[in-house]
Design a protein around this motif. Structure first.
Motif, PDB file in Angstrom:
ATOM      1  N   LEU A 129       0.901  -1.282   0.119  1.00 16.56           N
ATOM      2  CA  LEU A 129      -0.033  -0.095  -0.139  1.00 16.56           C
ATOM      3  C   LEU A 129       0.940   1.174  -0.124  1.00 16.56           C
ATOM      4  N   ASN A 130       0.428   2.207  -0.920  1.00 20.09           N
ATOM      5  CA  ASN A 130       1.212   3.528  -0.999  1.00 20.09           C
ATOM      6  C   ASN A 130       0.266   4.775  -0.308  1.00 20.09           C
ATOM      7  N   PHE A 131       1.044   5.521   0.343  1.00 20.38           N
ATOM      8  CA  PHE A 131       0.213   6.699   1.206  1.00 20.38           C
ATOM      9  C   PHE A 131       1.112   7.740   0.841  1.00 20.38           C
ATOM     10  N   ARG A 132       0.537   8.903   0.943  1.00 22.74           N
ATOM     11  CA  ARG A 132       1.154  10.121   1.059  1.00 22.74           C
ATOM     12  C   ARG A 132       1.235  10.785   2.376  1.00 22.74           C
ATOM     13  N   GLY A 133       2.272  10.260   3.257  1.00 24.32           N
ATOM     14  CA  GLY A 133       2.537  11.203   4.531  1.00 24.32           C
ATOM     15  C   GLY A 133       2.087  10.396   5.489  1.00 24.32           C
ATOM     16  N   ASN A 134       1.332   9.434   5.294  1.00 20.66           N
ATOM     17  CA  ASN A 134       0.539   9.004   6.656  1.00 20.66           C
ATOM     18  C   ASN A 134       0.759   7.107   6.640  1.00 20.66           C
ATOM     19  N   THR A 139       1.057 -10.983   5.175  1.00 20.95           N
ATOM     20  CA  THR A 139       2.252 -10.039   5.202  1.00 20.95           C
ATOM     21  C   THR A 139       1.564  -8.558   4.191  1.00 20.95           C
ATOM     22  N   LEU A 140       1.767  -7.494   4.776  1.00 20.72           N
ATOM     23  CA  LEU A 140       1.283  -6.314   4.391  1.00 20.72           C
ATOM     24  C   LEU A 140       2.525  -5.265   4.344  1.00 20.72           C
ATOM     25  N   MET A 141       2.704  -4.883   3.173  1.00 22.59           N
ATOM     26  CA  MET A 141       3.923  -3.795   3.126  1.00 22.59           C
ATOM     27  C   MET A 141       3.136  -2.364   2.824  1.00 22.59           C
ATOM     28  N   ALA A 142       3.926  -1.051   3.167  1.00 17.30           N
ATOM     29  CA  ALA A 142       3.398   0.089   3.109  1.00 17.30           C
ATOM     30  C   ALA A 142       4.618   0.917   2.838  1.00 17.30           C
ATOM     31  N   ALA A 143       4.415   2.168   2.148  1.00 21.10           N
ATOM     32  CA  ALA A 143       5.369   3.271   1.918  1.00 21.10           C
ATOM     33  C   ALA A 143       4.921   4.524   1.749  1.00 21.10           C
ATOM     34  N   ASP A 144       5.544   5.692   2.042  1.00 23.73           N
ATOM     35  CA  ASP A 144       4.930   6.956   1.853  1.00 23.73           C
ATOM     36  C   ASP A 144       5.524   7.200   0.031  1.00 23.73           C
ATOM     37  N   VAL A 145       4.780   7.855  -0.477  1.00 25.64           N
ATOM     38  CA  VAL A 145       5.124   8.418  -1.804  1.00 25.64           C
ATOM     39  C   VAL A 145       5.709   9.708  -1.590  1.00 25.64           C
ATOM     40  N   PRO A 146       6.794   9.920  -2.260  1.00 27.81           N
ATOM     41  CA  PRO A 146       7.395  11.332  -2.256  1.00 27.81           C
ATOM     42  C   PRO A 146       6.838  12.156  -2.892  1.00 27.81           C
ATOM     43  N   ASP A 149       4.149  11.180  -8.581  1.00 24.01           N
ATOM     44  CA  ASP A 149       2.698  11.103  -8.933  1.00 24.01           C
ATOM     45  C   ASP A 149       2.171  10.083  -7.707  1.00 24.01           C
ATOM     46  N   TYR A 150       0.856  10.522  -7.266  1.00 22.24           N
ATOM     47  CA  TYR A 150       0.244   9.806  -6.007  1.00 22.24           C
ATOM     48  C   TYR A 150      -1.398   9.901  -6.825  1.00 22.24           C
ATOM     49  N   ASN A 151      -1.700   8.430  -6.823  1.00 25.21           N
ATOM     50  CA  ASN A 151      -3.348   8.619  -7.143  1.00 25.21           C
ATOM     51  C   ASN A 151      -4.333   8.102  -6.134  1.00 25.21           C
ATOM     52  N   GLY A 152      -3.719   8.160  -5.077  1.00 26.14           N
ATOM     53  CA  GLY A 152      -4.655   7.380  -3.999  1.00 26.14           C
ATOM     54  C   GLY A 152      -4.567   6.233  -3.924  1.00 26.14           C
TER      55      GLY A 152
END
Length: 140
Positions: free
Chosen positions: A9-14, A61-68, A72-75
């Motif tokens: 999962l990709n997030f924007r700052g959280n 297994t669940l992975m996550a990161a913030d998109v700098p 582009d970040y599309n939610g």
């Protein structure tokens, strides 16, 4: 090592807040690395953002990161994370925790195929599907 397919999962700052929340839902072992940990931030204000987080729990297994900001970040849309199995109590516990602060799209109840099934969007905008095999008759 066998091939493994798991959500990233990709997030924007959280991402940290989200992965810590999922850790509280699923338990297991959580490892979080920031952009600073790998000297990978192009913008110093992003040093503390999550470059990679991995939650290894029972059967998941669940992975996550913030998109700098430079990327582009599309939610979070166009997919769902599915939880399924026969352990009614465990899956209903996950459902209840994920629903807290989220939106129930389809209540967790017996579906035409005989399993309990529900859909929700959690407080971070992630869509979840829960299917409890053979739950016949029990509803929540």
């Amino acid at each position: 090592m066998p091939v493994t397919l798991n959500p990233y999962l990709n997030f924007r700052g959280n991402a940290r807040e989200a992965i810590e929340y999922y850790h509280s839902v699923f338990g297991g072992e959580l490892n979080v690395s920031t952009f600073a940990d790998f000297q990978s931030a192009e913008d110093p204000s992003e040093n503390d953002l999550v470059m990679h987080a991995q939650l290894d729990g029972p059967g998941l297994t669940l992975m996550a990161a913030d998109v700098p900001n430079r990327m582009d970040y599309n939610g979070l849309s166009g997919f769902s994370v599915s939880l399924s199995g026969e352990d009614d109590a465990t899956l209903r516990g996950y459902w209840d925790k994920l629903a807290d602060g989220g939106t129930i799209v389809q209540p967790l109840e017996v579906a035409p195929w005989g399993d309990a099934f529900g859909m929700l969007v959690d407080r971070f905008g992630v869509s979840w599907l829960v299917n409890i095999a053979g739950a016949g008759g029990a509803s929540s």
